[in-house]
Scaffold this motif. Structure first.
Motif, PDB file in Angstrom:
ATOM      1  N   ASP A  96     -14.294  11.458   2.017  1.00 43.38           N
ATOM      2  CA  ASP A  96     -13.002  11.248   2.487  1.00 43.38           C
ATOM      3  C   ASP A  96     -12.031  10.413   1.631  1.00 43.38           C
ATOM      4  OD1 ASP A  96     -10.601  11.210   4.225  1.00 43.38           O
ATOM      5  OD2 ASP A  96     -11.664   9.998   5.854  1.00 43.38           O
ATOM      6  N   VAL A  97     -11.275  10.570   0.705  1.00 47.00           N
ATOM      7  CA  VAL A  97     -10.595   9.903  -0.056  1.00 47.00           C
ATOM      8  C   VAL A  97      -9.371   9.176   0.498  1.00 47.00           C
ATOM      9  CG1 VAL A  97      -9.565   9.930  -2.409  1.00 47.00           C
ATOM     10  CG2 VAL A  97     -11.416  11.382  -2.137  1.00 47.00           C
ATOM     11  N   ASP A  98      -9.002   7.944  -0.031  1.00 45.78           N
ATOM     12  CA  ASP A  98      -8.134   7.231   0.479  1.00 45.78           C
ATOM     13  C   ASP A  98      -7.949   6.120  -0.780  1.00 45.78           C
ATOM     14  OD1 ASP A  98      -6.092   5.414   1.352  1.00 45.78           O
ATOM     15  OD2 ASP A  98      -7.297   5.101   3.344  1.00 45.78           O
ATOM     16  N   TYR A  99      -7.086   6.300  -1.514  1.00 45.47           N
ATOM     17  CA  TYR A  99      -7.101   5.421  -2.896  1.00 45.47           C
ATOM     18  C   TYR A  99      -6.469   4.066  -2.542  1.00 45.47           C
ATOM     19  CZ  TYR A  99      -7.854   9.591  -5.683  1.00 45.47           C
ATOM     20  OH  TYR A  99      -8.336  10.798  -6.106  1.00 45.47           O
ATOM     21  N   ALA A 100      -5.777   3.986  -1.322  1.00 42.64           N
ATOM     22  CA  ALA A 100      -5.340   2.522  -0.798  1.00 42.64           C
ATOM     23  C   ALA A 100      -6.609   1.587  -0.566  1.00 42.64           C
ATOM     24  CB  ALA A 100      -4.428   2.709   0.209  1.00 42.64           C
ATOM     25  N   LYS A 101      -7.668   2.102  -0.311  1.00 41.43           N
ATOM     26  CA  LYS A 101      -8.806   1.384   0.170  1.00 41.43           C
ATOM     27  C   LYS A 101      -9.727   0.542  -1.145  1.00 41.43           C
ATOM     28  CE  LYS A 101     -10.438   3.250   4.646  1.00 41.43           C
ATOM     29  NZ  LYS A 101     -10.314   1.992   5.063  1.00 41.43           N
ATOM     30  N   THR A 102      -9.148   0.815  -2.127  1.00 36.78           N
ATOM     31  CA  THR A 102     -10.000   0.210  -3.197  1.00 36.78           C
ATOM     32  C   THR A 102      -9.548  -1.383  -3.391  1.00 36.78           C
ATOM     33  OG1 THR A 102      -9.832   2.158  -4.624  1.00 36.78           O
ATOM     34  CG2 THR A 102     -10.232   0.011  -5.950  1.00 36.78           C
ATOM     35  N   ASP A 103     -10.763  -1.988  -3.692  1.00 41.04           N
ATOM     36  CA  ASP A 103     -10.464  -3.518  -3.599  1.00 41.04           C
ATOM     37  C   ASP A 103      -9.949  -3.925  -5.076  1.00 41.04           C
ATOM     38  OD1 ASP A 103     -10.783  -6.282  -3.808  1.00 41.04           O
ATOM     39  OD2 ASP A 103     -12.983  -6.120  -3.184  1.00 41.04           O
ATOM     40  N   VAL A 104      -8.675  -3.629  -5.215  1.00 44.67           N
ATOM     41  CA  VAL A 104      -7.919  -4.150  -6.228  1.00 44.67           C
ATOM     42  C   VAL A 104      -8.388  -5.414  -6.925  1.00 44.67           C
ATOM     43  CG1 VAL A 104      -5.689  -3.922  -7.485  1.00 44.67           C
ATOM     44  CG2 VAL A 104      -6.268  -2.259  -5.958  1.00 44.67           C
ATOM     45  N   GLU A 105      -8.068  -6.451  -5.900  1.00 42.25           N
ATOM     46  CA  GLU A 105      -8.545  -7.896  -6.520  1.00 42.25           C
ATOM     47  C   GLU A 105      -9.774  -7.942  -7.323  1.00 42.25           C
ATOM     48  OE1 GLU A 105      -6.227 -10.287  -6.656  1.00 42.25           O
ATOM     49  OE2 GLU A 105      -4.853  -8.623  -5.855  1.00 42.25           O
ATOM     50  N   ARG A 106     -10.900  -7.239  -6.896  1.00 43.79           N
ATOM     51  CA  ARG A 106     -12.100  -7.121  -7.476  1.00 43.79           C
ATOM     52  C   ARG A 106     -12.216  -6.320  -8.898  1.00 43.79           C
ATOM     53  NH1 ARG A 106     -15.991  -9.832  -8.633  1.00 43.79           N
ATOM     54  NH2 ARG A 106     -18.128  -8.699  -8.447  1.00 43.79           N
ATOM     55  N   VAL A 107     -11.283  -5.536  -8.923  1.00 42.78           N
ATOM     56  CA  VAL A 107     -11.003  -4.801 -10.076  1.00 42.78           C
ATOM     57  C   VAL A 107     -10.382  -5.726 -11.023  1.00 42.78           C
ATOM     58  CG1 VAL A 107      -9.804  -2.889 -11.100  1.00 42.78           C
ATOM     59  CG2 VAL A 107     -10.962  -2.445  -9.036  1.00 42.78           C
ATOM     60  N   LYS A 108      -9.447  -6.534 -10.629  1.00 44.81           N
ATOM     61  CA  LYS A 108      -8.693  -7.303 -11.510  1.00 44.81           C
ATOM     62  C   LYS A 108      -9.638  -8.445 -12.067  1.00 44.81           C
ATOM     63  CE  LYS A 108      -4.110  -6.740  -9.406  1.00 44.81           C
ATOM     64  NZ  LYS A 108      -2.914  -7.432  -8.682  1.00 44.81           N
ATOM     65  N   GLN A 109     -10.549  -9.145 -11.063  1.00 42.34           N
ATOM     66  CA  GLN A 109     -11.472 -10.173 -11.355  1.00 42.34           C
ATOM     67  C   GLN A 109     -12.408  -9.684 -12.561  1.00 42.34           C
ATOM     68  OE1 GLN A 109     -13.645 -11.173  -7.968  1.00 42.34           O
ATOM     69  NE2 GLN A 109     -12.102 -12.489  -7.072  1.00 42.34           N
ATOM     70  N   LEU A 110     -12.938  -8.247 -12.399  1.00 49.51           N
ATOM     71  CA  LEU A 110     -14.000  -7.604 -13.463  1.00 49.51           C
ATOM     72  C   LEU A 110     -13.139  -7.609 -14.864  1.00 49.51           C
ATOM     73  CD1 LEU A 110     -15.894  -5.330 -11.040  1.00 49.51           C
ATOM     74  CD2 LEU A 110     -16.670  -7.581 -12.135  1.00 49.51           C
ATOM     75  N   HIS A 111     -11.965  -6.925 -14.596  1.00 48.53           N
ATOM     76  CA  HIS A 111     -11.189  -6.718 -16.058  1.00 48.53           C
ATOM     77  C   HIS A 111     -11.176  -8.173 -16.711  1.00 48.53           C
ATOM     78  CE1 HIS A 111      -7.583  -6.562 -18.434  1.00 48.53           C
ATOM     79  NE2 HIS A 111      -7.944  -5.274 -18.752  1.00 48.53           N
ATOM     80  N   LYS A 112     -11.071  -9.094 -16.150  1.00 47.79           N
ATOM     81  CA  LYS A 112     -10.847 -10.289 -16.942  1.00 47.79           C
ATOM     82  C   LYS A 112     -11.871 -10.665 -17.949  1.00 47.79           C
ATOM     83  CE  LYS A 112      -8.367 -13.039 -13.212  1.00 47.79           C
ATOM     84  NZ  LYS A 112      -8.412 -14.025 -12.138  1.00 47.79           N
ATOM     85  N   ASN A 113     -12.972 -10.147 -17.743  1.00 46.51           N
ATOM     86  CA  ASN A 113     -14.319 -10.201 -18.538  1.00 46.51           C
ATOM     87  C   ASN A 113     -14.009  -9.325 -19.765  1.00 46.51           C
ATOM     88  OD1 ASN A 113     -15.402 -12.118 -17.052  1.00 46.51           O
ATOM     89  ND2 ASN A 113     -16.438 -10.492 -15.675  1.00 46.51           N
ATOM     90  N   LEU A 114     -13.143  -8.053 -19.666  1.00 49.44           N
ATOM     91  CA  LEU A 114     -13.163  -6.978 -20.437  1.00 49.44           C
ATOM     92  C   LEU A 114     -11.953  -7.148 -21.533  1.00 49.44           C
ATOM     93  CD1 LEU A 114     -13.934  -4.227 -18.112  1.00 49.44           C
ATOM     94  CD2 LEU A 114     -15.567  -5.313 -19.684  1.00 49.44           C
ATOM     95  N   GLY A 115     -10.733  -7.472 -21.166  1.00 52.22           N
ATOM     96  CA  GLY A 115      -9.635  -7.774 -21.787  1.00 52.22           C
ATOM     97  C   GLY A 115      -9.056  -6.466 -22.271  1.00 52.22           C
ATOM     98  N   THR A 116      -9.535  -5.423 -21.744  1.00 48.11           N
ATOM     99  CA  THR A 116      -8.756  -4.022 -22.354  1.00 48.11           C
ATOM    100  C   THR A 116      -7.217  -3.953 -21.706  1.00 48.11           C
ATOM    101  OG1 THR A 116      -9.778  -2.909 -20.405  1.00 48.11           O
ATOM    102  CG2 THR A 116     -11.036  -3.065 -22.483  1.00 48.11           C
ATOM    103  N   ASP A 117      -6.474  -2.662 -22.254  1.00 47.11           N
ATOM    104  CA  ASP A 117      -5.333  -2.377 -21.693  1.00 47.11           C
ATOM    105  C   ASP A 117      -5.608  -1.529 -20.511  1.00 47.11           C
ATOM    106  OD1 ASP A 117      -4.013  -3.525 -24.187  1.00 47.11           O
ATOM    107  OD2 ASP A 117      -4.799  -1.880 -25.212  1.00 47.11           O
ATOM    108  N   TYR A 118      -6.525  -0.658 -20.455  1.00 46.90           N
ATOM    109  CA  TYR A 118      -6.857   0.033 -19.414  1.00 46.90           C
ATOM    110  C   TYR A 118      -8.269  -0.159 -18.752  1.00 46.90           C
ATOM    111  CZ  TYR A 118      -2.341   2.171 -20.703  1.00 46.90           C
ATOM    112  OH  TYR A 118      -1.363   2.574 -21.220  1.00 46.90           O
ATOM    113  N   LEU A 119      -8.378  -0.010 -17.473  1.00 46.52           N
ATOM    114  CA  LEU A 119      -9.561  -0.068 -16.880  1.00 46.52           C
ATOM    115  C   LEU A 119      -9.954   1.292 -15.956  1.00 46.52           C
ATOM    116  CD1 LEU A 119     -12.464  -1.515 -16.691  1.00 46.52           C
ATOM    117  CD2 LEU A 119     -11.085  -2.757 -14.745  1.00 46.52           C
TER     118      LEU A 119
END
Length: 194
Positions: A96-119
């Motif tokens: 049951d897909v609902d794209y608004a449910k993603t923890d975007v703050e968590r995604v942003k935190q993990l991205h800090k370690n990667l430094g890419t243009d896209y995740l």
């Protein structure tokens, strides 16, 4: 009779998924603002890790993205993979897909370690099998994947998709045709096809 019905439904779902779009842009028109991309699993289960590994590898051959190797992702993110609340309510046979449910703050935190243009974050919460073999068909497991593409800086979602991929039980790997279909569509829609 019930087993035949279930098998027919799974086959129809697989064929339907192969003919459907696997990636939709949420920001159009889309112009790429960089080339560095990392693919990460949003769950700690083996199917999510396998899907992230396979898609990252396939994107290196089908796109112009400079894809971070999974080994480097694992070195950059402590205790990778880490759970990220995904874009769905439930995941049993159907998601049951609902794209608004993603923890975007968590995604942003993990991205800090990667430094890419896209995740490209993906979740593969279910793998189902039909249990039927015959001379004419192979008994593939079906992996259901939900994914979102985020652009940085900012962490804005620029695309998402839901798709099925076959897993070959003999080789215990995702069928390459399915990987190519998914990565080609992503590369085409983001104007990054080789």
């Amino acid at each position: 009779m019930r087993k035949q019905y279930l098998w027919a439904m799974m086959l129809a779902t697989a064929l339907f998924a192969q003919g459907c779009a696997t990636f939709q842009l949420t920001q159009e028109p889309f112009t790429p603002k960089g080339k560095k991309l990392a693919v990460i699993a949003g769950l700690t289960n083996p199917s999510s890790l396998d899907a992230a590994q396979a898609l990252a590898y396939e994107l290196t051959t089908t796109s112009q993205f400079q894809v971070m190797p999974q080994k480097q992702v694992a070195q950059a993110i402590p205790n990778y993979p880490q759970l990220i609340k995904g874009p769905y309510n439930s995941a049993y046979f159907e998601i049951d897909v609902d794209y608004a449910k993603t923890d975007v703050e968590r995604v942003k935190q993990l991205h800090k370690n990667l430094g890419t243009d896209y995740l490209y974050v993906l979740w593969a919460p279910t793998v189902t099998t039909n249990g039927q073999k015959s001379w004419f068909t192979k008994d593939y497991a079906m992996m259901k994947v939900v994914a979102q593409l985020y652009e940085f800086p900012g962490g804005k979602e620029v695309g998402h998709g839901t798709y099925m991929m076959r897993v070959d039980p003999g080789k215990n790997q995702i069928v390459r045709d399915d990987l190519q279909r998914v990565t080609k569509e992503l590369a085409e829609k983001t104007h990054m096809v080789k």
